[in-house]
Design an enzyme around this catalytic site. Structure first.
Site, mmCIF file in Angstrom:
data_model
loop_
_atom_site.group_PDB
_atom_site.id
_atom_site.type_symbol
_atom_site.label_atom_id
_atom_site.label_comp_id
_atom_site.label_asym_id
_atom_site.label_seq_id
_atom_site.Cartn_x
_atom_site.Cartn_y
_atom_site.Cartn_z
ATOM 1 N N THR A 122 0.569 11.076 2.316
ATOM 2 C CA THR A 122 1.111 11.719 1.120
ATOM 3 C C THR A 122 0.519 13.110 0.947
ATOM 4 O O THR A 122 1.233 14.076 0.626
ATOM 5 C CB THR A 122 0.820 10.858 -0.126
ATOM 6 O OG1 THR A 122 1.379 9.558 0.068
ATOM 7 C CG2 THR A 122 1.414 11.467 -1.379
ATOM 8 N N LYS A 179 0.397 -3.190 5.281
ATOM 9 C CA LYS A 179 0.013 -1.789 5.102
ATOM 10 C C LYS A 179 1.108 -0.965 4.436
ATOM 11 O O LYS A 179 0.844 -0.050 3.665
ATOM 12 C CB LYS A 179 -0.345 -1.180 6.466
ATOM 13 C CG LYS A 179 -0.767 0.290 6.410
ATOM 14 C CD LYS A 179 -1.171 0.776 7.789
ATOM 15 C CE LYS A 179 -1.531 2.250 7.774
ATOM 16 N NZ LYS A 179 -0.349 3.116 7.601
ATOM 17 N N PHE A 213 -5.660 10.243 -9.592
ATOM 18 C CA PHE A 213 -5.099 9.032 -10.193
ATOM 19 C C PHE A 213 -5.221 9.134 -11.710
ATOM 20 O O PHE A 213 -6.155 9.765 -12.220
ATOM 21 C CB PHE A 213 -5.837 7.782 -9.701
ATOM 22 C CG PHE A 213 -5.343 7.253 -8.375
ATOM 23 C CD1 PHE A 213 -4.599 6.084 -8.315
ATOM 24 C CD2 PHE A 213 -5.620 7.928 -7.191
ATOM 25 C CE1 PHE A 213 -4.134 5.597 -7.099
ATOM 26 C CE2 PHE A 213 -5.171 7.447 -5.976
ATOM 27 C CZ PHE A 213 -4.427 6.275 -5.930
#
Length: 556
Positions: A73, A105, A381
């Site tokens: 990402t 995964k 996050f």
């Protein structure tokens, strides 16, 4: 909150011919797989040979945890961020394997608003490269068993056949099998087994070959067995290389797709990083470097596996010089390395973050030791607190580099603009002093010890009696000059997945070694690493479906 597949399905993709045109690729050099996927003719690389290379950025990470790190990402986000600051950029990635896609995964196309698309195709059959590799590998197996059946002129010892079969699926029941049962017409009975396709030497060869002729020569040099007299038997002895190369004639061409923001992405090859060398193909990376200012590539798992192999195998064998390394980390993952259970990672814990930072610090030190600048990308996050973020930034500065907060999952390229600026500045202000970890002329044993001591932080290596025997065989074959591909758990610097953080005082046990004669490296097997993974109790496949309308659901 939208899933990755929902976000991908809403993407406004450009026709792949337009993506290629922006890179200066003529339509004659693109083989279309529909409107949004294409293979790039390998001959383009030769036609671009006199063009100056762009800069190469490696994205790696700390040791992975159940909390997630987001390396792919970040790779995609950084490539889009570079384009946003006016630098032409390409994301150069591996292709996903069906094994983890249906296992635990997940896919390998990024996530959120930092994805390569069409993600459903990429995570499934894509352009058929893995099927070609599987077929090519198993063709050698069929030729080998047929040779046994037809009189065994080469005097191949069935007890010393090294070449297993492969399948691009997690299937533990196939690890050890018996073939040739059912009487004389059905072959010579012998023990056999399956590896997953991404562990195939054909995969490694694809990713290290520079041309079709190079591919063919490497295939011919695959060590498949030993004779009754102990002489090595190669694929060329079975006259396999021509037919295998034919099966691979399309697969050798890199694949062109795009990100959600229409940034070009070249995906090609996909060897596992804890089993194989974990990097996309040399030709894809070199091609990207000819076509743009900044190529952003990645290597599997943490810096101790993917990055070390990228530098010491791919760059060495491919003649590639990288310019910078980005190490991806999250506050959550570092707290996990500091001893916090997954369920409690959302709670502020500065002590655990400080403790777990030792893992990131060792990765920073390791990456810097290769002589190119290192930048830390903190994948943001929602549960990260201001105090935790500031602490992590301060600790990173003390470790000798800078940490940049990134939010590419939610913001795409915009979330990596600052990272892009910092990385470009680091490259422009730094002198490139890239070098390898070890010299070619060291023995395989010395190379393994160097990796364990200098990268893992261990005290040394224990070789089993089986491994010692293999070391002698490798030396007798004159292959001590090969680089080493460590097969090790991704979760720890050690060979024990439970030793998190930055453990010390441990030794690594090498239980076996395998010669990848065609690829050009030696694989050292440690711990309980399996070359054919199994499915978890609840496989991801249980939640995947395709509706009557054609819509795919449950794919991440």
């Amino acid at each position: 909150m939208k899933t990755d597949v929902q976000i991908a399905q809403e993407a406004k993709m450009d026709p792949i011919l337009e993506v290629g045109k922006r890179l200066g690729i003529d339509s004659d050099d693109l083989y279309l797989y529909g409107n949004y996927k294409a293979k790039i003719d390998l001959g383009l690389l030769d036609r671009l040979k006199d063009k100056e290379d762009g800069k190469l950025i490696l994205v790696t990470a700390i040791n992975p945890t159940p909390a997630g790190e987001g390396k792919t990402t970040m790779n995609v986000g950084l490539s889009m961020g570079l384009n946003r600051i006016g630098k032409s950029s390409i994301s150069a990635l591996r292709e996903p394997s069906l094994g983890p896609s249906f296992g635990v995964k997940g896919g390998a196309a990024g996530g959120g608003y930092a994805q390569v698309v069409p993600m459903e195709d990429i995570n499934m059959h894509f352009t058929g490269d893995f099927h070609a590799i599987t077929t090519a590998h198993n063709l050698i197996s069929a030729l080998l068993d047929n040779h046994l059946q037809q009189g065994n002129e080469l005097r191949i010892d069935p007890r010393r056949i090294l070449w297993k079969r492969v399948l691009d699926m997690n299937d533990r029941a196939l690890r050890n099998i018996v073939v040739g049962l059912g009487g004389k017409p059905n072959g010579v009975p012998r023990e056999d087994g399956f590896d997953i396709t991404v562990a195939s030497e054909i995969m490694a060869i694809l990713c290290l070959s520079t041309s079709l002729s190079d591919l063919k020569e490497r295939i011919g040099n695959i060590l498949v067995a030993y004779s009754y007299e102990g002489e090595p038997i190669y694929a060329k002895d079975l006259k396999a290389q021509g037919a295998v190369a034919l099966v691979m004639k399309d697969a050798i061409n890199p694949n062109l797709v795009q990100t959600l923001e229409n940034t070009p992405a070249i995906l090609h090859g996909g060897p596992f990083a804890n089993i194989a060398h974990g990097c996309n193909s040399v030709v894809a990376t070199k091609m990207a470097m000819k076509l743009c200012d900044y190529t952003v590539t990645e290597a599997g798992f943490g810096g101790d596996l993917g990055a070390e192999k990228f530098f010491d195998i791919k760059c060495r064998l491919g003649g590639i010089t990288p310019d910078a390394t980005v190490v991806v980390a999250t506050v959550r993952a570092l707290k996990h390395h500091g001893g916090v259970a997954k369920a409690d990672l959302g709670t502020e814990n500065l002590d655990a973050l400080t403790e777990g930072f030792a893992n990131l610090e060792r990765h920073i030190k390791n990456m810097a030791s290769y002589g190119i600048p290192v930048v830390v990308a903190i994948n943001k996050f929602p549960t990260d607190t201001d105090k935790e973020v500031e602490l992590l930034k301060d600790l990173t500065v003390k470790a000798g580099t800078v940490a940049v907060i990134c939010d590419v999952w939610a913001k795409g390229g915009e979330g990596a603009v600052e990272l892009a600026k910092v990385v470009v500045d680091k490259i422009e202000e730094s002198e490139n002093k890239f070098h390898y970890l070890y010299d070619d002329n060291k023995s395989i044993e010395e190379k393994i010890e160097t990796i364990v001591k200098d990268i893992y932080g261990g005290d040394g290596v224990d070789f089993t009696s089986k491994a010692k025997k293999k070391l002698k065989e490798i030396s007798d074959l004159g292959l001590d000059n090969y680089p080493v591909c460590m097969a090790k758990t991704q979760y720890s610097f050690s060979d024990d997945p439970k030793l998190l953080g930055a453990p010390t005082g441990f030794t690594v046990t090498v239980r076996d070694l395998r010669v990848s004669r065609g690829a050009g490296f030696v694989v050292a097997l440690t711990g309980d690493i399996m070359t054919m993974p199994g499915l978890p109790k609840v496989p991801a496949a249980n939640n995947i479906d395709v509706l009557e309308s054609g819509e795919i659901v449950g794919l991440f």
